[in-house]
Write an enzyme that holds these catalytic residues in place. Structure first.
Site, mmCIF file in Angstrom:
data_model
loop_
_atom_site.group_PDB
_atom_site.id
_atom_site.type_symbol
_atom_site.label_atom_id
_atom_site.label_comp_id
_atom_site.label_asym_id
_atom_site.label_seq_id
_atom_site.Cartn_x
_atom_site.Cartn_y
_atom_site.Cartn_z
ATOM 1 N N CYS A 115 28.868 36.310 31.210
ATOM 2 C CA CYS A 115 29.259 37.159 31.662
ATOM 3 C C CYS A 115 30.010 38.224 30.524
ATOM 4 C CB CYS A 115 30.009 36.356 32.288
ATOM 5 S SG CYS A 115 29.693 35.419 33.753
ATOM 6 N N HIS A 265 34.776 42.425 33.565
ATOM 7 C CA HIS A 265 33.441 41.857 34.144
ATOM 8 C C HIS A 265 34.022 41.387 35.375
ATOM 9 C CE1 HIS A 265 30.730 39.227 34.756
ATOM 10 N NE2 HIS A 265 31.552 37.460 34.866
ATOM 11 N N ASN A 295 27.841 39.874 41.100
ATOM 12 C CA ASN A 295 28.097 39.312 40.050
ATOM 13 C C ASN A 295 26.854 39.904 39.148
ATOM 14 O OD1 ASN A 295 28.479 38.232 36.971
ATOM 15 N ND2 ASN A 295 29.686 36.156 37.724
HETATM 16 O O1 UT7 Z 1 31.796 35.116 35.497
HETATM 17 C C1 UT7 Z 1 31.895 33.772 36.257
HETATM 18 C C2 UT7 Z 1 31.427 33.062 36.761
HETATM 19 N N1 UT7 Z 1 32.132 32.628 37.627
HETATM 20 C C3 UT7 Z 1 33.397 32.795 38.130
HETATM 21 O O2 UT7 Z 1 34.206 33.850 37.383
HETATM 22 C C4 UT7 Z 1 33.574 32.196 39.277
HETATM 23 C C5 UT7 Z 1 35.051 31.366 39.232
HETATM 24 N N2 UT7 Z 1 36.043 30.532 40.780
HETATM 25 C C6 UT7 Z 1 36.062 31.926 41.886
HETATM 26 O O3 UT7 Z 1 35.668 33.248 42.424
HETATM 27 C C7 UT7 Z 1 36.448 31.164 43.509
HETATM 28 O O4 UT7 Z 1 36.518 29.781 42.999
HETATM 29 C C8 UT7 Z 1 34.982 30.906 44.305
HETATM 30 C C9 UT7 Z 1 34.310 32.352 44.910
HETATM 31 C C10 UT7 Z 1 33.640 30.662 43.599
HETATM 32 C C11 UT7 Z 1 35.682 29.651 45.315
HETATM 33 O O5 UT7 Z 1 36.726 30.351 45.811
HETATM 34 P P1 UT7 Z 1 38.031 28.944 46.147
HETATM 35 O O6 UT7 Z 1 38.671 29.789 46.679
HETATM 36 O O7 UT7 Z 1 37.916 28.708 44.832
HETATM 37 O O8 UT7 Z 1 36.644 28.187 47.521
HETATM 38 P P2 UT7 Z 1 36.401 26.630 47.087
HETATM 39 O O9 UT7 Z 1 35.376 26.288 45.864
HETATM 40 O O10 UT7 Z 1 37.903 25.668 46.761
HETATM 41 O O11 UT7 Z 1 36.015 26.178 48.312
HETATM 42 C C12 UT7 Z 1 36.622 26.684 49.258
HETATM 43 C C13 UT7 Z 1 35.621 26.189 50.751
HETATM 44 C C14 UT7 Z 1 35.286 24.793 50.737
HETATM 45 O O12 UT7 Z 1 34.761 23.612 51.329
HETATM 46 P P3 UT7 Z 1 36.084 22.747 52.035
HETATM 47 O O13 UT7 Z 1 35.828 21.642 50.954
HETATM 48 O O14 UT7 Z 1 38.025 23.313 51.819
HETATM 49 O O15 UT7 Z 1 35.680 22.031 53.634
HETATM 50 C C15 UT7 Z 1 33.336 24.776 50.082
HETATM 51 O O16 UT7 Z 1 32.604 23.790 50.746
HETATM 52 O O17 UT7 Z 1 34.697 26.996 50.946
HETATM 53 C C16 UT7 Z 1 33.578 26.084 50.883
HETATM 54 N N3 UT7 Z 1 32.359 27.096 50.252
HETATM 55 C C17 UT7 Z 1 31.894 27.998 51.317
HETATM 56 N N4 UT7 Z 1 32.283 28.510 52.150
HETATM 57 C C18 UT7 Z 1 31.309 29.494 53.118
HETATM 58 C C19 UT7 Z 1 31.743 27.532 49.072
HETATM 59 N N5 UT7 Z 1 31.309 28.073 49.419
HETATM 60 C C20 UT7 Z 1 31.588 28.969 50.579
HETATM 61 C C21 UT7 Z 1 30.163 29.700 51.272
HETATM 62 N N6 UT7 Z 1 30.612 30.114 52.444
HETATM 63 N N7 UT7 Z 1 29.326 30.722 50.472
#
Ligand code: UT7
Length: 338
Positions: A115, A265, A295
């Site tokens: 990235c 980014h 992204n």
């Molecule tokens: O360029 C660099 C690359 N990446 C990044 O910069 C990503 C940085 N991180 C993020 O943007 C965020 O952490 C995410 C968007 C990836 C995730 O958001 P979050 O608020 O941190 O969610 P989480 O990973 O804590 O997941 C929350 C819940 C989980 O369920 P439980 O355990 O609370 O029941 C996940 O299993 O959301 C669930 N989940 C989804 N649900 C529906 C994870 N992915 C999905 C999905 N759809 N696609």
């Protein structure tokens, strides 16, 4: 006193025509439009057709950047290509692009800073230009993520975030007349912390895994797909992007309040909102495109630059700041007068 300056003289971008909405992904993955929009800001992204490669997207973006610079492609004397989704394991995708462009025997360099790739590439190009050795460097950020992601519910946390696309700029050598008013790259700052490399990575294929570079067991375990600890990435991204923006401003002797436009980014709308909040940057000065592209990793910044120009938001002479964070971990910033 420096003799030369590096000016962005051409910008171009290309996204494949096929649009994939969050509702389309609902049919593939165990996800919802509401979750994706709330957590990331993404509404849709573009995916290539099967026959299209990374260098095909890069070619379109490059031709547009060359046309916008008003130069012949034969005037390009180096290509720096940033990608994490190469056409093939080797050689670098820059060589495939060079052949497609039909430019003979110039220097071609691929870099793998994910990235942060575009800002790393800009920084490298700037150094070559300022040394006097090169005149017009084509910098490309291009990604085809759609072919490399897990499109089963197991991959939903990553697959919903990424899209395909390419952006390119021409960085040209000009005489430096007025360091304040001249269009030029004013500073770039590059960082990495490899101790966190495995927080966002693709393990396979790789000779770091043991006897085989890739085998059936690795594929069954899904090691060929991106693995990400999203929360850790999020926390580090906001901290590091705000840090390196502040230090770049100091280095370039400009105030954050004087920056006309922020081209960040595009990993998550919430990351950019948080960085803006941490640095008291008004929302209207941040140009985001993640809503429609997701992204696109190394492509997000040049793609955003091109969209900002087309929208009349980025105009010649403006003071611009960029910052990026990603796998490595790597992070970087740039301040330039466009
Ligand atoms: O360029 C660099 C690359 N990446 C990044 O910069 C990503 C940085 N991180 C993020 O943007 C965020 O952490 C995410 C968007 C990836 C995730 O958001 P979050 O608020 O941190 O969610 P989480 O990973 O804590 O997941 C929350 C819940 C989980 O369920 P439980 O355990 O609370 O029941 C996940 O299993 O959301 C669930 N989940 C989804 N649900 C529906 C994870 N992915 C999905 C999905 N759809 N696609």
């Amino acid at each position: 006193m420096m003799k030369y300056r590096s000016e962005i003289t051409g910008v171009g971008s290309f996204v494949p025509p096929k649009v994939v909405t969050n509702f389309d992904l609902e049919k593939l993955l165990d996800t919802t439009d509401e979750w994706i929009q709330q957590r990331s800001g993404i509404v849709e992204r573009h995916w290539v057709e099967d026959s299209v490669s990374n260098s095909d997207l890069a070619l379109e973006a490059s031709l547009r950047a060359i046309a916008s610079a008003g130069i012949e492609k034969s005037a390009i004397d180096m290509i720096i290509y940033a990608t994490l989704s190469p056409d093939h394991e080797f050689p670098g995708t820059g060589c495939f692009l060079q052949a497609k462009l039909g430019i003979p025997e110039i220097a071609v360099l691929d870099i793998r800073q994910q990235c942060t790739g575009f800002i790393y590439a800009l920084s490298i190009a700037d150094k070559f230009i300022l040394s006097g050795s090169h005149r017009n460097i084509l910098i490309v950020g291009s990604e085809v993520h759609s072919k490399g992601m897990d499109k089963s519910p197991n991959g939903r946390n990553v697959t919903v975030l990424f899209g395909d696309g390419a952006g390119a700029v021409i960085l040209s050598r000009k005489d430096l007349v007025d360091p304040i008013k001249d269009s030029r790259i004013m500073t770039t700052q590059l960082f990495a912390d490899g101790s966190l490399a495995k927080e966002l990575w693709i393990p396979a294929p790789g000779v770091g895994l043991g006897k085989d570079r890739v085998n059936h067991q690795m594929l069954e375990e899904g090691l060929q797909y991106p693995q990400m600890n999203g929360k850790t990435v999020f926390v580090h991204a906001t901290k590091r992007m705000s840090e390196c923006l502040t230090s770049a401003c100091k280095e370039a002797s400009v105030n954050l309040q004087d920056i006309d436009l922020f081209l960040f980014h595009q990993a998550n709308l919430r990351i950019n909102t948080k960085v803006a909040e941490m640095l008291s940057i008004p929302d209207e000065r941040v140009f985001n495109t993640i809503q429609k592209y997701g992204n696109t990793t190394a492509a997000t910044i040049p793609l955003g630059m091109d969209d900002a120009i087309k929208a009349g938001v980025l105009k010649k002479g403006m003071l611009v700041a960029s910052a990026a964070f990603g796998s490595g971990f790597t992070w970087a910033s740039a301040i330039f007068r466009y």
